[in-house]
Design a protein around this motif. Structure first.
Motif, mmCIF file in Angstrom:
data_model
loop_
_atom_site.group_PDB
_atom_site.id
_atom_site.type_symbol
_atom_site.label_atom_id
_atom_site.label_comp_id
_atom_site.label_asym_id
_atom_site.label_seq_id
_atom_site.Cartn_x
_atom_site.Cartn_y
_atom_site.Cartn_z
ATOM 1 N N THR A 178 -26.168 -32.194 23.138
ATOM 2 C CA THR A 178 -27.050 -31.114 23.049
ATOM 3 C C THR A 178 -26.432 -29.736 23.323
ATOM 4 O OG1 THR A 178 -28.532 -32.776 24.290
ATOM 5 C CG2 THR A 178 -29.087 -30.556 24.689
ATOM 6 N N THR A 179 -26.971 -28.687 22.817
ATOM 7 C CA THR A 179 -26.636 -27.339 22.922
ATOM 8 C C THR A 179 -27.394 -26.914 23.755
ATOM 9 O OG1 THR A 179 -25.951 -27.001 20.675
ATOM 10 C CG2 THR A 179 -26.394 -25.017 21.887
ATOM 11 N N VAL A 180 -26.825 -26.216 25.019
ATOM 12 C CA VAL A 180 -27.495 -25.852 26.191
ATOM 13 C C VAL A 180 -27.787 -24.141 25.918
ATOM 14 C CG1 VAL A 180 -27.680 -25.063 28.566
ATOM 15 C CG2 VAL A 180 -26.814 -27.280 27.743
ATOM 16 N N ASN A 181 -29.135 -23.901 25.739
ATOM 17 C CA ASN A 181 -29.454 -22.349 25.111
ATOM 18 C C ASN A 181 -30.138 -21.760 26.331
ATOM 19 O OD1 ASN A 181 -29.171 -22.951 22.280
ATOM 20 N ND2 ASN A 181 -30.711 -24.653 22.428
ATOM 21 N N ASN A 182 -30.252 -20.418 26.131
ATOM 22 C CA ASN A 182 -30.611 -19.402 26.998
ATOM 23 C C ASN A 182 -32.292 -19.241 27.298
ATOM 24 O OD1 ASN A 182 -31.169 -16.745 28.262
ATOM 25 N ND2 ASN A 182 -29.129 -15.868 27.441
ATOM 26 N N HIS A 183 -32.890 -19.235 28.649
ATOM 27 C CA HIS A 183 -34.040 -19.086 28.815
ATOM 28 C C HIS A 183 -34.038 -18.119 29.885
ATOM 29 C CE1 HIS A 183 -38.144 -20.239 28.629
ATOM 30 N NE2 HIS A 183 -38.299 -20.905 29.634
ATOM 31 N N THR A 184 -33.212 -17.261 30.097
ATOM 32 C CA THR A 184 -33.219 -16.093 30.965
ATOM 33 C C THR A 184 -32.592 -16.584 32.464
ATOM 34 O OG1 THR A 184 -35.288 -16.236 32.364
ATOM 35 C CG2 THR A 184 -35.232 -14.878 30.090
ATOM 36 N N GLU A 201 -31.492 -9.953 32.374
ATOM 37 C CA GLU A 201 -32.081 -11.131 32.415
ATOM 38 C C GLU A 201 -31.349 -12.201 31.122
ATOM 39 O OE1 GLU A 201 -33.983 -13.167 34.167
ATOM 40 O OE2 GLU A 201 -34.351 -11.559 35.952
ATOM 41 N N ILE A 202 -31.191 -11.726 30.022
ATOM 42 C CA ILE A 202 -30.572 -12.459 28.704
ATOM 43 C C ILE A 202 -29.279 -12.442 29.045
ATOM 44 C CG2 ILE A 202 -30.745 -12.685 26.173
ATOM 45 C CD1 ILE A 202 -33.449 -11.033 26.380
ATOM 46 N N CYS A 203 -28.666 -11.079 28.826
ATOM 47 C CA CYS A 203 -26.938 -11.262 28.683
ATOM 48 C C CYS A 203 -26.448 -11.795 30.219
ATOM 49 C CB CYS A 203 -26.660 -9.794 28.872
ATOM 50 S SG CYS A 203 -26.939 -9.126 27.387
#
Length: 309
Positions: A178-184, A201-203
């Motif tokens: 699984t790739t773990v992605n960004n959700h802030t 929040e994103i960076c």
């Protein structure tokens, strides 16, 4: 996708027969070398049953036996998890990923060229859907076991505020593919924040995920699906390539739909959350069972989003 076909034993048998004929024709009927062939020696022997020419057939038989064993294991696992059939296997990932553009109705007033596209489905003809799981509040070990035993790919979108107490759980999920992605960082409504706050929040979550997971992702989902032009500009500056939203949301035993119809379409993105009985009336494994039953009933496989975007 279409179910995988059985090994084409007839074609292999023809190939083996051709090999035997070629071996026989390398000598004339009188036992003398054919034109251009070297002299016969005591080691030269005609092909016999069970000899080297039969190796492809034996290899095919071993492959078939292995496939039958794997299928039996998957079927037993599926029944253990309350499924009457094994999940359909996705096709091989596309050699060239589909070109992505922001879907109509998802543009921003202050958007511009080069910003990450916003999508709710992947443009593909493959009969696949993509299961994505948001937030990170519940860390259900049974979900990890079910995903591993059924070999089902998912994509995670984590908010640090609810995931940080147990990133080891999500590393275990990562180790399943699984790739773990960004959700802030804190799961805010980004449209209510100025550009600098959105960027942090994103960076900021990019930095956390690089530290905890070993790599910063290139995929980002805004909380609640809320974003504006500042969100997309900030996401691009933080290294984001694509912003996937969703077409359906799955709950234990029920669904909500963005389209007028309730059928899966090729490339649909499905949303659910890392939650449990107190949040949506069932477990994470109940949600996965709901998704897999619908996918099987409609002839779809669950594929890995990152293979297509």
């Amino acid at each position: 996708m279409r179910p995988r076909t059985r090994p084409r034993t007839g074609l292999l048998a023809l190939a083996v027969t051709a090999a035997l004929l070629a071996s026989a024709c390398s000598h004339d009927t009188g036992g003398h070398p054919a034109d251009g062939a070297g002299p016969l020696t005591q080691d030269a022997k005609p092909a016999v049953a069970g000899g080297p020419a039969a190796a492809p057939a034996r290899a095919l038989a071993r492959t078939a036996q292995h496939q039958q064993h794997v299928h039996a294991q998957r079927l037993a696992a599926a029944r253990t998890w309350g499924l009457s059939a094994t999940p359909l296997l996705p096709p091989a990932p596309p050699r060239t990923k589909p070109a992505l553009t922001t879907e109509p109705g998802f543009e921003t007033e202050t958007g511009g060229p080069g910003l990450p596209p916003v999508i709710t489905r992947v443009p593909t003809d493959d009969r696949v859907v993509f299961l994505t799981i948001d937030d990170g509040y519940r860390k259900d070990p049974e979900l990890l076991r079910m995903l591993r035993e059924l070999d089902v790919p998912v994509s995670a979108f984590l908010a640090d505020g609810v995931a940080r107490d147990d990133y080891a759980y999500f590393r275990a999920l990562r180790d399943l593919g699984t790739t773990v992605n960004n959700h802030t960082l804190h799961h805010p409504n980004l449209r209510e924040l100025p550009y600098t706050a959105q960027r942090e929040e994103i960076c900021g979550q990019q930095r956390v995920l690089k530290r905890e997971m070993g790599a910063a992702p290139r995929i980002f989902r805004p909380p609640y699906g809320n974003y504006n032009g500042d969100t997309l500009r900030a996401a691009k500056e933080c290294g984001i390539d694509v912003v996937p939203l969703w077409q359906q949301e799955a709950f234990p035993g029920r669904w909500t739909y963005s389209r007028g119809d309730t059928a899966f379409h090729p490339g649909d993105i499905v949303l659910t959350h890392f939650e449990g009985p107190s949040e949506f009336g069932g477990t994470m494994t109940d949600v996965l069972r709901t998704v897999l039953r619908k996918a099987n009933d409609e002839g779809f496989a669950v594929a890995r989003l990152e293979d297509y975007v």
